[in-house]
Design a protein around this motif. Structure first.
Motif, PDB file in Angstrom:
ATOM      1  N   LYS A  57     -45.887  26.078  18.680  1.00  0.00           N
ATOM      2  CA  LYS A  57     -46.665  27.302  18.860  1.00  0.00           C
ATOM      3  C   LYS A  57     -46.243  28.368  17.859  1.00  0.00           C
ATOM      4  CE  LYS A  57     -48.125  27.015  23.688  1.00  0.00           C
ATOM      5  NZ  LYS A  57     -48.225  27.756  24.961  1.00  0.00           N
ATOM      6  N   HIS A  69     -49.232  38.597  16.568  1.00  0.00           N
ATOM      7  CA  HIS A  69     -48.934  37.215  16.175  1.00  0.00           C
ATOM      8  C   HIS A  69     -47.482  37.099  15.703  1.00  0.00           C
ATOM      9  CE1 HIS A  69     -52.937  35.618  16.711  1.00  0.00           C
ATOM     10  NE2 HIS A  69     -53.453  36.624  16.016  1.00  0.00           N
ATOM     11  N   LEU A  71     -45.365  37.035  18.803  1.00  0.00           N
ATOM     12  CA  LEU A  71     -45.477  35.730  19.463  1.00  0.00           C
ATOM     13  C   LEU A  71     -44.644  34.674  18.741  1.00  0.00           C
ATOM     14  CD1 LEU A  71     -49.204  35.436  20.588  1.00  0.00           C
ATOM     15  CD2 LEU A  71     -47.187  35.063  21.998  1.00  0.00           C
ATOM     16  N   TYR A 130     -41.663  32.564  20.581  1.00  0.00           N
ATOM     17  CA  TYR A 130     -41.667  31.110  20.733  1.00  0.00           C
ATOM     18  C   TYR A 130     -40.335  30.512  20.284  1.00  0.00           C
ATOM     19  CZ  TYR A 130     -46.717  31.260  21.590  1.00  0.00           C
ATOM     20  OH  TYR A 130     -47.952  31.491  22.122  1.00  0.00           O
ATOM     21  N   GLU A 163     -48.651  30.259  15.026  1.00  0.00           N
ATOM     22  CA  GLU A 163     -48.780  31.705  14.835  1.00  0.00           C
ATOM     23  C   GLU A 163     -48.549  32.092  13.376  1.00  0.00           C
ATOM     24  OE1 GLU A 163     -49.914  33.908  16.892  1.00  0.00           O
ATOM     25  OE2 GLU A 163     -50.100  32.418  18.489  1.00  0.00           O
ATOM     26  N   GLU A 203     -49.759  36.230  24.651  1.00  0.00           N
ATOM     27  CA  GLU A 203     -50.839  35.275  24.389  1.00  0.00           C
ATOM     28  C   GLU A 203     -52.174  35.804  24.909  1.00  0.00           C
ATOM     29  OE1 GLU A 203     -49.621  31.668  26.200  1.00  0.00           O
ATOM     30  OE2 GLU A 203     -48.353  31.020  24.529  1.00  0.00           O
ATOM     31  N   ALA A 244     -44.030  35.709  26.183  1.00  0.00           N
ATOM     32  CA  ALA A 244     -44.973  34.969  25.345  1.00  0.00           C
ATOM     33  C   ALA A 244     -46.313  34.791  26.048  1.00  0.00           C
ATOM     34  CB  ALA A 244     -44.382  33.608  24.981  1.00  0.00           C
ATOM     35  N   GLN A 245     -46.279  34.511  27.343  1.00  0.00           N
ATOM     36  CA  GLN A 245     -47.531  34.339  28.087  1.00  0.00           C
ATOM     37  C   GLN A 245     -48.350  35.624  28.094  1.00  0.00           C
ATOM     38  OE1 GLN A 245     -46.167  32.973  31.907  1.00  0.00           O
ATOM     39  NE2 GLN A 245     -45.694  30.906  31.171  1.00  0.00           N
TER      40      GLN A 245
END
Length: 447
Positions: free
Chosen positions: A313, A296, A299, A303, A317, A283, A279-280
């Protein structure tokens, strides 16, 4: 001698030697050397060689005589003899002259005798006297390549790389070493090491990393990616991507940088199953390229997989995707699941109603909507304050334009107003809003 009267000159020099007037030392060397040249001019090659040999007995390192002997042997086809003559002179030569003669020996062995081993030995010995001689290094590299002595070829390439001040040329040598280790020596670990060093060299000067050159500079990294993927060494591949990201210029919108972050996220997601790290990475990629909806979606999924503490989060998204595509049913369904799992039932009910309106609700969702639908009109407990208004305004609304409309609405209404007759309305159809039971009247008054 200067008048090229070879017979007369030869007679005089012989007389000098016979009378022992020449004596010893350098003068005798010069006399024997000239007699040898005279015999050559007269076509007497064997006698010429005899004179040259006598000169070398006095001074074994006399270069003009030595080269005359070498040329004489070569003219007679005696390349081996020429090489022997050069080798015989090595102990009597200084460092510079020794280096020069060793190169000549190597050239003769390679070009005239086809003796690759002899040439290699001569060039190697020449390098001991002059280790940074690019010409000799290149000759050795050619020999090793022709003989497919790949490990030795890599050693020479690494020497070249160490001597090279220009980082781009240094990178080329290191990249070539990596290719040989990968394709010929079959040593992937060494190949990765040299490809990595080549990338460090290429990207040491960011200003040179532009256009078509960038694509060429990335080829060593592509090679690292393929090797580590084939080995399924995901941790090493993750480290390689992080190193590559640090090398790249950090520019927003740079497609190569975006691709690197995206691929790193994919390694965490599908290979290492580290959803938070994935995820990082995604991002960062999304921040560099916000318009990419596929990212998106990834992501939002990550999350959820990473844990309930990242549910907000995930919601953000899906909201981002719905702003660009309000009819994206998958996002509504995902939001419903998130709200259900996090026990936000009011929000779950609202999203369920949206799915019902879009005719995408299954029986369970429709039943949930009906079960909790209010039986009567629910009145607000307080008025809309400025703070509450901010939560229901459309994000694209321009507040300044709205304020202008608010200031001029009365004048605009008067300018456009018409009588009820002009609009085809009858006075007897007028509704008493304050007391009327019609739902529209009640909601109008309430509003």
């Amino acid at each position: 001698y200067q008048a090229e009267d070879w017979t007369g000159a030869g007679r005089l020099y012989q007389t000098m030697l016979a009378a022992d007037h020449a004596g010893g030392g350098q003068w005798a060397v010069d006399v024997y050397h000239r007699l040898g040249q005279i015999r050559l001019k007269l076509g007497e090659r064997k006698k010429a060689l005899s004179m040259f040999e006598k000169a070398l007995e006095v001074d074994p390192g006399h270069r003009p005589t030595l080269m005359a002997v070498v040329e004489l042997h070569l003219a007679e086809g005696g390349v081996d003899a020429a090489v022997v003559a050069l080798k015989r002179s090595l102990p009597h030569a200084d460092a510079v002259e020794r280096h020069k003669r060793l190169v000549e020996i190597g050239d003769l062995c390679r070009e005239r005798l086809g003796d690759a081993a002899g040439a290699t030995a001569a060039y190697q010995e020449a390098l001991q006297a002059k280790p940074k001689d690019h010409v000799v290094l290149q000759k050795l590299l050619d020999l090793y390549t022709e003989a497919r002595h790949w490990k030795k070829a890599v050693e020479v390439m690494l020497i070249f790389a160490g001597l090279e001040a220009d980082p781009l040329r240094r990178g080329k040598y290191l990249r070539a070493a990596g290719v040989i280790c990968r394709d010929e020596i079959k040593s992937p670990d060494d190949a990765i090491e040299y490809f990595g060093q080549a990338l460090d060299a290429y990207f040491a000067t960011p200003a040179s990393v532009t256009g078509d050159r960038l694509a060429d500079f990335l080829k060593p990294f592509e090679a690292i990616d393929k090797i580590l993927t084939a080995k399924r060494d995901w941790k090493a591949l993750e480290r390689a991507y992080r190193k590559m990201i640090k090398r790249l210029p950090q520019k927003s919108g740079d497609q190569v940088l975006v691709m690197m972050w995206h691929n790193l996220g994919e390694i965490y997601r599908s290979r290492l199953r580290d959803f938070r790290a994935a995820a990082q990475a995604f991002e960062v990629a999304a921040a560099l390229e916000p318009a990419n909806n596929q990212r998106h979606e990834i992501l939002a999924e990550l999350y959820i997989l990473a844990g309930p503490d990242l549910a907000d989060k995930a919601v953000a998204e899906h909201m981002t995707m719905l702003r660009s595509d309000p009819l994206k049913v998958d996002s509504y369904k995902a939001l419903r699941r998130i709200y259900r799992d996090t026990k936000q039932f009011d929000k779950e009910w609202c999203v369920s109603n949206a799915l019902t309106f879009l005719k995408k609700a299954d029986p369970e969702i429709r039943e949930f909507c009906e079960k909790y639908r209010p039986g009567s009109f629910v009145r607000a407990q307080q008025g809309l304050t400025d703070e509450v208004w901010k939560t229901i305004l459309h994000p694209d609304e321009d507040r300044y334009v709205s304020a202008i409309f608010g200031a001029v609405w009365q004048g605009a209404a008067l300018a456009c107003a018409q009588t009820h007759k002009a609009l085809g309305l009858r006075r007897k159809d007028r509704r008493p809003l304050e007391t009327d039971s019609l739902p529209f009247s009640r909601i109008f008054v309430y509003g």
